[in-house]
Design a protein around this motif. Structure first.
Motif, PDB file in Angstrom:
ATOM      1  N   TYR A 216       1.186  58.594 -46.018  1.00 41.76           N
ATOM      2  CA  TYR A 216       2.093  58.031 -47.023  1.00 41.76           C
ATOM      3  C   TYR A 216       2.536  59.127 -47.976  1.00 41.76           C
ATOM      4  O   TYR A 216       1.712  59.901 -48.466  1.00 41.76           O
ATOM      5  CB  TYR A 216       1.388  56.918 -47.813  1.00 41.76           C
ATOM      6  CG  TYR A 216       1.547  55.572 -47.148  1.00 41.76           C
ATOM      7  CD1 TYR A 216       2.741  54.876 -47.246  1.00 41.76           C
ATOM      8  CD2 TYR A 216       0.506  55.011 -46.427  1.00 41.76           C
ATOM      9  CE1 TYR A 216       2.909  53.643 -46.626  1.00 41.76           C
ATOM     10  CE2 TYR A 216       0.665  53.785 -45.796  1.00 41.76           C
ATOM     11  CZ  TYR A 216       1.861  53.105 -45.903  1.00 41.76           C
ATOM     12  OH  TYR A 216       2.016  51.903 -45.287  1.00 41.76           O
ATOM     13  N   ILE A 217       3.826  59.207 -48.204  1.00 42.77           N
ATOM     14  CA  ILE A 217       4.337  60.043 -49.290  1.00 42.77           C
ATOM     15  C   ILE A 217       4.914  59.055 -50.292  1.00 42.77           C
ATOM     16  O   ILE A 217       5.925  58.401 -50.007  1.00 42.77           O
ATOM     17  CB  ILE A 217       5.390  61.057 -48.790  1.00 42.77           C
ATOM     18  CG1 ILE A 217       4.748  61.996 -47.749  1.00 42.77           C
ATOM     19  CG2 ILE A 217       5.959  61.863 -49.966  1.00 42.77           C
ATOM     20  CD1 ILE A 217       5.678  63.033 -47.150  1.00 42.77           C
ATOM     21  N   GLY A 218       4.194  58.881 -51.393  1.00 42.05           N
ATOM     22  CA  GLY A 218       4.531  57.784 -52.308  1.00 42.05           C
ATOM     23  C   GLY A 218       4.324  56.481 -51.560  1.00 42.05           C
ATOM     24  O   GLY A 218       3.267  56.262 -50.971  1.00 42.05           O
ATOM     25  N   ARG A 219       5.347  55.656 -51.511  1.00 38.34           N
ATOM     26  CA  ARG A 219       5.219  54.366 -50.803  1.00 38.34           C
ATOM     27  C   ARG A 219       5.826  54.429 -49.407  1.00 38.34           C
ATOM     28  O   ARG A 219       5.948  53.416 -48.733  1.00 38.34           O
ATOM     29  CB  ARG A 219       5.917  53.273 -51.621  1.00 38.34           C
ATOM     30  CG  ARG A 219       5.209  52.994 -52.938  1.00 38.34           C
ATOM     31  CD  ARG A 219       6.098  52.181 -53.852  1.00 38.34           C
ATOM     32  NE  ARG A 219       6.346  50.847 -53.308  1.00 38.34           N
ATOM     33  CZ  ARG A 219       5.607  49.788 -53.592  1.00 38.34           C
ATOM     34  NH1 ARG A 219       4.563  49.903 -54.382  1.00 38.34           N
ATOM     35  NH2 ARG A 219       5.906  48.615 -53.084  1.00 38.34           N
ATOM     36  N   HIS A 220       6.222  55.641 -48.999  1.00 35.39           N
ATOM     37  CA  HIS A 220       6.938  55.763 -47.729  1.00 35.39           C
ATOM     38  C   HIS A 220       6.040  56.313 -46.636  1.00 35.39           C
ATOM     39  O   HIS A 220       5.374  57.340 -46.817  1.00 35.39           O
ATOM     40  CB  HIS A 220       8.163  56.668 -47.892  1.00 35.39           C
ATOM     41  CG  HIS A 220       9.110  56.173 -48.936  1.00 35.39           C
ATOM     42  ND1 HIS A 220       9.933  55.108 -48.707  1.00 35.39           N
ATOM     43  CD2 HIS A 220       9.313  56.567 -50.209  1.00 35.39           C
ATOM     44  CE1 HIS A 220      10.626  54.865 -49.803  1.00 35.39           C
ATOM     45  NE2 HIS A 220      10.267  55.733 -50.734  1.00 35.39           N
ATOM     46  N   LEU A 221       6.031  55.630 -45.501  1.00 31.75           N
ATOM     47  CA  LEU A 221       5.249  56.081 -44.353  1.00 31.75           C
ATOM     48  C   LEU A 221       5.993  57.237 -43.673  1.00 31.75           C
ATOM     49  O   LEU A 221       7.192  57.126 -43.404  1.00 31.75           O
ATOM     50  CB  LEU A 221       5.070  54.914 -43.375  1.00 31.75           C
ATOM     51  CG  LEU A 221       4.115  55.143 -42.210  1.00 31.75           C
ATOM     52  CD1 LEU A 221       2.679  55.326 -42.714  1.00 31.75           C
ATOM     53  CD2 LEU A 221       4.174  53.983 -41.228  1.00 31.75           C
ATOM     54  N   ASN A 222       5.277  58.322 -43.411  1.00 33.72           N
ATOM     55  CA  ASN A 222       5.912  59.514 -42.825  1.00 33.72           C
ATOM     56  C   ASN A 222       5.160  59.991 -41.598  1.00 33.72           C
ATOM     57  O   ASN A 222       3.933  59.836 -41.506  1.00 33.72           O
ATOM     58  CB  ASN A 222       5.916  60.657 -43.854  1.00 33.72           C
ATOM     59  CG  ASN A 222       7.095  60.557 -44.798  1.00 33.72           C
ATOM     60  OD1 ASN A 222       8.019  61.346 -44.756  1.00 33.72           O
ATOM     61  ND2 ASN A 222       7.058  59.543 -45.644  1.00 33.72           N
ATOM     62  N   ALA A 223       5.914  60.612 -40.665  1.00 29.32           N
ATOM     63  CA  ALA A 223       5.284  61.245 -39.502  1.00 29.32           C
ATOM     64  C   ALA A 223       4.554  62.491 -39.982  1.00 29.32           C
ATOM     65  O   ALA A 223       5.093  63.270 -40.766  1.00 29.32           O
ATOM     66  CB  ALA A 223       6.354  61.605 -38.481  1.00 29.32           C
ATOM     67  N   ASN A 224       3.340  62.666 -39.499  1.00 25.50           N
ATOM     68  CA  ASN A 224       2.519  63.771 -39.995  1.00 25.50           C
ATOM     69  C   ASN A 224       1.730  64.419 -38.857  1.00 25.50           C
ATOM     70  O   ASN A 224       0.610  64.879 -39.064  1.00 25.50           O
ATOM     71  CB  ASN A 224       1.558  63.218 -41.077  1.00 25.50           C
ATOM     72  CG  ASN A 224       0.909  64.331 -41.874  1.00 25.50           C
ATOM     73  OD1 ASN A 224       1.556  65.310 -42.198  1.00 25.50           O
ATOM     74  ND2 ASN A 224      -0.374  64.189 -42.169  1.00 25.50           N
ATOM     75  N   GLY A 225       2.302  64.413 -37.659  1.00 25.03           N
ATOM     76  CA  GLY A 225       1.577  65.010 -36.535  1.00 25.03           C
ATOM     77  C   GLY A 225       2.444  64.988 -35.293  1.00 25.03           C
ATOM     78  O   GLY A 225       3.608  64.557 -35.342  1.00 25.03           O
ATOM     79  N   GLY A 226       1.877  65.445 -34.187  1.00 25.32           N
ATOM     80  CA  GLY A 226       2.591  65.471 -32.919  1.00 25.32           C
ATOM     81  C   GLY A 226       2.706  64.068 -32.359  1.00 25.32           C
ATOM     82  O   GLY A 226       3.793  63.518 -32.163  1.00 25.32           O
TER      83      GLY A 226
END
Ligand code: GLY
Length: 270
Positions: A216-226
């Motif tokens: 999560y970046i703030g309230r936003h779900l983000n891709a963080n890997g392959g």
């Protein structure tokens, strides 16, 4: 490196031993028999004595459809894998899993935990490709989706040496997991792309989104890997499970998301 002919094999040796692409690790090479056939994953819990098998499953390691492109950690999996017939299931237990656990104990290295055998099957012939001392990823996703028994007592019995008599109850319905990966994986890829649509999946019955590389970046779900998400669906049969998994995938989006569109197709041949 899988070499399909002698020219590929020479090129591989040159890369390893002449160009030293892997540094000192390439001072020694092991040349193994080339195996064709269909791979399957066979996982079991063991307390060092008892071996309690899980349902069969099948991974899809290459990045692209039809098993093209470089290998990844796994781009999707489904369970059960019809290539593992009842007869082969019993043979894997009696010829591979039980002797391995007994052998490890006899050698003074008793093994407790999850034992995962990667097997190659061709014309009823069985070969072991590898063992892992862990669950498979993404095989665990469809397996846990189908597992009706409570997992924690099984894990405790594994640790405590009390697996004797433990049985696992499985949902009869097949489950298919489609991995959504970052564009570029298994090579270089970018992270930090916002993921949209995961919330909408809660409305879909018997669909679970397993998070692999997310944050999560703030309230936003983000891709963080392959490998980012394992979108996993059960269906009345394999085709239905596949259709439902891809219906869920269609609802999810992030920039340059990549996924295979043929997860489960090998099983549909049967
Ligand atoms: N999916 C392959 C592995 O977990 O090793």
């Amino acid at each position: 490196i899988i070499s399909k002919n002698i020219v590929d094999a020479h090129t591989a040796i040159d890369r390893i031993m002449v160009n030293k692409e892997f540094g000192d690790a390439g001072d020694k090479v092991i040349i193994e028999q080339f195996l064709t056939g269909e791979e399957a994953s066979f996982l079991a819990f063991t307390d060092g004595e008892e071996v309690i098998p899980m349902a069969s499953s099948q991974d899809h390691k290459p990045i692209y459809n039809y098993d093209e492109g470089p290998n990844t950690g796994g781009m999707g999996a489904y369970s059960p894998a019809p290539v593992v017939t009842d007869e082969l299931f019993d043979r894997i237990m009696t010829e591979v899993m039980i002797p391995t656990v007994k052998g490890m104990k006899a050698e003074g290295t008793r093994y407790t935990g999850v034992l995962y055998a990667g097997v190659m099957i061709k014309d009823g012939e069985l070969k072991v490709l590898e063992f892992n001392a862990r669950f498979g990823d993404p095989e665990a996703q469809p397996l846990f989706h189908r597992l009706k028994s409570d997992l924690s007592p099984v894990l405790l019995a594994t640790i405590n040496g009390t697996l004797k008599g433990v049985t696992l109850e499985w949902d009869e319905r097949p489950s298919v997991c489609v991995v959504m990966a970052s564009g570029g994986y298994p090579g270089k890829y970018q992270i930090g792309k916002e993921i949209f649509g995961v919330d909408t999946i809660h409305e879909m019955k018997d669909v679970v989104v397993f998070h692999a590389g997310t944050t999560y970046i703030g309230r936003h779900l983000n891709a963080n890997g392959g490998r980012v998400l394992g979108v996993t669906a059960m269906g009345t049969d394999l085709q239905d499970a596949k259709d439902r998994a891809y219906k869920a995938v269609d609802k999810i989006d992030f920039h340059q998301a990549h996924y295979r569109t043929d997860i489960g197709d090998k099983g549909l041949k049967y």
